[in-house]
Motif scaffolding. Structure first.
Motif: not given
Length: 348
Positions: A319-348
């Motif tokens: 699931p973390w890779f699915q979320r990461a792809i979404k953030l890369i494709v939508t350009g979210e990773i170019f926003r400030g502090h995107s590197s600290t986004i929580d991709l891995v929650s306990e349920k994953n």
């Protein structure tokens, strides 16, 4: 292409790779429709290998939460597969469809060497990953102190250095075709990319594939048995009143087992892709390179497609890779502090 490729089965013998060159290879012609289909099939494989593995590398290197020793190994494996997609597959695609090598003798040797280097690099990475998973599943709480960043770095360094040193030294010293000089000269023509590998080196080739593969299979069998035992223990704990430490231990064990299962699938995919090619290489070397070109092409492309498969496996199971792809494709990773986004929650 670590064997002889002779294009002697052309349906139109009058067609040559180089019309005005003496000693040109005979060209096997496909219909325009067949050529388009083959270019689409091979091209989509190369594109998937390039883009998919690029996504894996960007995800792991960009998001701080994914900076772990195990994930750096996965990113390095993705780098090897990415390089197959860029330096090997596009040129092999033209050779397979056109049945001629148009990129010069020097790049033929490079192409063959890259092919071998990145293949062995993948094998060694998968072997180290299986060792990492074994430690993680059998001893999840002590694992972070055993498999550290420096250990991961050593594994990555060894994988790349051993693979590239072996391939470059084999093909650039000419040791690969010792004793096959007559056969090589008899089958050499202008427009072929041919590398013969003698019986001794084919056996070494196979052992470099077989030994790490055997280690992987043994370790994943052990992981499977340990995982079953852990699942049984967790069930018995859950039936009682569990302490918070036991609950944490169970969650950690569950997460490590899921990661091991995903990477186990990647190992099975690798085996299915590469085993037919290595078996054919041995048979071919001992029977005098008699395999028809089209069979060889099918096997080699089956192996190449493995470079495109790992990102699909991760996308399906992580699931973390699915979320990461979404953030890369939508350009979210170019926003400030995107590197600290929580991709891995306990349920994953």
């Amino acid at each position: 292409e670590r064997r002889m490729i002779s294009n002697s089965n052309g349906s139109q013998p009058s067609q040559l790779c180089y019309e005005n060159v003496n000693g040109s290879c005979i060209k096997t012609s496909y219909s325009p429709g067949s050529q388009i289909i083959l270019y689409l099939v091979f091209g989509s494989g190369a594109l998937l290998a390039i883009l998919g593995n690029l996504m894996v590398m960007i995800s792991i290197l960009h998001f701080k939460q994914l900076h772990s020793p195990a994930n750096y190994l996965i990113a390095s494996l993705a780098c090897a597969d990415f390089l197959v997609g860029i330096t090997v597959m596009p040129f092999s695609m033209v050779r397979s469809v056109e049945s001629c090598w148009y990129f010069g003798e020097r790049y033929c040797k490079f192409h063959t060497t890259f092919d071998g280097s990145f293949c062995y690099c993948s094998i060694f990475h998968l072997c180290f990953i299986s060792i990492d998973r074994y430690i993680a599943v059998t001893d999840p709480l002590v694992y972070p102190t055993k498999f550290t960043m420096s250990v991961s770095g050593i594994c990555i360094f060894l994988s790349w250095v051993l693979a590239t040193t072996f391939s470059f030294s084999l093909f650039y010293t000419g040791a690969n075709d010792d004793g096959l000089e007559e056969l090589v000269s008899a089958l050499t023509c202008v427009g072929s990319c041919q590398m013969a590998v003698n019986q001794n080196w084919v056996m070494i080739d196979f052992l470099l594939f077989f030994i790490p593969t055997l280690i992987m299979v043994i370790l994943y069998c052990k992981i499977f048995l340990v995982a079953k035992e852990q699942a049984r223990k967790i069930e018995s704990i859950n039936s009682q009143t569990e302490s918070s430490s036991e609950s944490y231990k169970a969650r950690v064990a569950k997460r490590e087992r899921k990661a091991a299962k995903t990477l186990g699938i990647a190992v099975i995919a690798f085996l299915i892709s590469w085993l037919p090619y290595f078996i054919e290489s041995i048979i071919d070397a001992f029977l005098g390179f008699i395999t028809p070109t089209y069979i060889y092409e099918i096997l080699v492309w089956f192996a190449y497609y493995n470079s495109a498969m790992n990102p699909l496996i991760y996308a399906f199971f992580y699931p973390w890779f699915q979320r990461a792809i979404k953030l890369i494709v939508t350009g979210e990773i170019f926003r400030g502090h995107s590197s600290t986004i929580d991709l891995v929650s306990e349920k994953n």
